[in-house]
Enzyme design. Structure first.
Site, PDB file in Angstrom:
ATOM      1  N   GLY A  30       6.254   2.217   9.114  1.00 22.53           N
ATOM      2  CA  GLY A  30       6.484   0.652   9.157  1.00 22.53           C
ATOM      3  C   GLY A  30       6.254   0.339   7.991  1.00 22.53           C
ATOM      4  N   TYR A  31       4.775   0.484   7.669  1.00 23.57           N
ATOM      5  CA  TYR A  31       4.187  -0.158   6.358  1.00 23.57           C
ATOM      6  C   TYR A  31       4.751   0.713   5.093  1.00 23.57           C
ATOM      7  CZ  TYR A  31       0.560  -1.196   3.169  1.00 23.57           C
ATOM      8  OH  TYR A  31      -0.335  -1.722   2.178  1.00 23.57           O
ATOM      9  N   ALA A  32       4.817   1.905   5.087  1.00 22.90           N
ATOM     10  CA  ALA A  32       5.509   2.485   4.014  1.00 22.90           C
ATOM     11  C   ALA A  32       6.784   2.148   3.802  1.00 22.90           C
ATOM     12  CB  ALA A  32       5.815   3.942   4.306  1.00 22.90           C
ATOM     13  N   SER A  62       8.163  -0.799   4.631  1.00 26.38           N
ATOM     14  CA  SER A  62       8.078  -2.355   4.141  1.00 26.38           C
ATOM     15  C   SER A  62       7.639  -2.397   2.889  1.00 26.38           C
ATOM     16  CB  SER A  62       6.850  -3.026   5.000  1.00 26.38           C
ATOM     17  OG  SER A  62       5.832  -2.613   4.645  1.00 26.38           O
ATOM     18  N   LYS A  63       6.479  -1.694   2.354  1.00 26.47           N
ATOM     19  CA  LYS A  63       6.263  -1.708   0.746  1.00 26.47           C
ATOM     20  C   LYS A  63       6.980  -0.994  -0.068  1.00 26.47           C
ATOM     21  CE  LYS A  63       2.345  -3.951   1.468  1.00 26.47           C
ATOM     22  NZ  LYS A  63       2.202  -5.239   0.797  1.00 26.47           N
TER      23      LYS A  63
END
Length: 254
Positions: free
Chosen positions: A158-160, A162-163
């Site tokens: 999710g973080y990857a 989003s960024k």
């Protein structure tokens, strides 16, 4: 004189996620350059350290609390800021979160929270304050990106995602808004000693592997972002558009 171009006297900067870590360092750096600071985090106490340090620079500090994973709360926050602060000159979209779980076990709730906080909220903030910058034909918008704007990471799908999206947003907004005198850029931190990396720093194997790859040979600090933040917020960067600056100790060049 060139140093005059880096001054932020008379400017107001909205810095999200400023309670600690990179956001705190950036808020203090902008204040030292002359900007008044509007600070927001999910929780930001009355006598916060960032507020004390900004005021010690002789600048104003106004605090707000907002959970960016809550869309209703986000819009209420934006309305309140607009009512109380007619002009935002600099928007620093730094707030973000990270939840670590292997992709095969990554629940919908984790995915939804991270995408909402790290990507959707950042777009909404940029759109709502950006439209006023368009009307004024001036403004600076800076996003905190990540090494995972360029890489995939491990156990943080999710973080990857989003960024990666934030990096694309930098370019998309710049393509539309540069002609209005608005500079949209990003900063991509490497491995920084903050709460987000505590789990990595506590893992002796991962920590050693990370340090061995960083040419600078150390974890970064929030203060490492102050110079590039001031540059991107100032008139010194007036012809810089759609760029993502790495502050990573050389990680991506390895």
């Amino acid at each position: 004189m060139i140093l005059e171009q880096f001054k932020l006297d008379g400017k107001t900067a909205l810095v999200t996620g400023c309670r600690r870590g990179i956001g705190k360092g950036i808020a203090i750096g902008l204040a030292e350059a002359g900007a008044d600071i509007i600070g927001v985090s999910a929780s930001l106490e009355e006598n916060s350290e960032v507020g004390k340090e900004v005021r010690a620079c002789g600048r104003k500090f106004t605090r707000y609390a907002c959970d960016f994973a809550d869309r209703t709360a986000l819009y209420a926050f934006i309305a309140k800021v607009k009512a109380e602060h007619p002009q935002i000159d600099i928007l620093f979209n730094n707030a973000g979160n990270i939840l670590r779980t292997p992709a095969a076990e990554h629940p919908d709730a984790f995915w939804d929270e991270i995408i909402e906080t790290n990507l959707s909220a950042q777009f909404i903030l940029a759109r709502e304050f950006g439209k006023e910058m368009i009307a004024r034909r001036a403004g600076k918008i800076i996003f905190t990106c990540s090494l995972l704007t360029f890489q995939g990471g491990i156990n943080v799908p999710g973080y990857a995602a989003s960024k990666s999206g934030v990096g694309a947003l930098v370019k998309a907004l710049s393509n539309e808004w540069a002609k209005f005198g608005i500079n949209v850029n990003g900063i991509a931190p490497g491995y920084i000693a903050t709460d987000n990396t505590q789990a990595l720093r506590d893992d002796p194997v991962r920590s050693q592997a990370i340090l061995e790859r960083i040419p600078a040979g150390r974890w970064g600090t929030p203060e490492d972002f102050q110079g590039v933040a001031v540059f991107l917020a100032s008139q010194a960067s007036n012809y810089v558009n759609g760029s993502v600056y790495l502050v990573d100790g050389g990680w991506m060049g390895r």
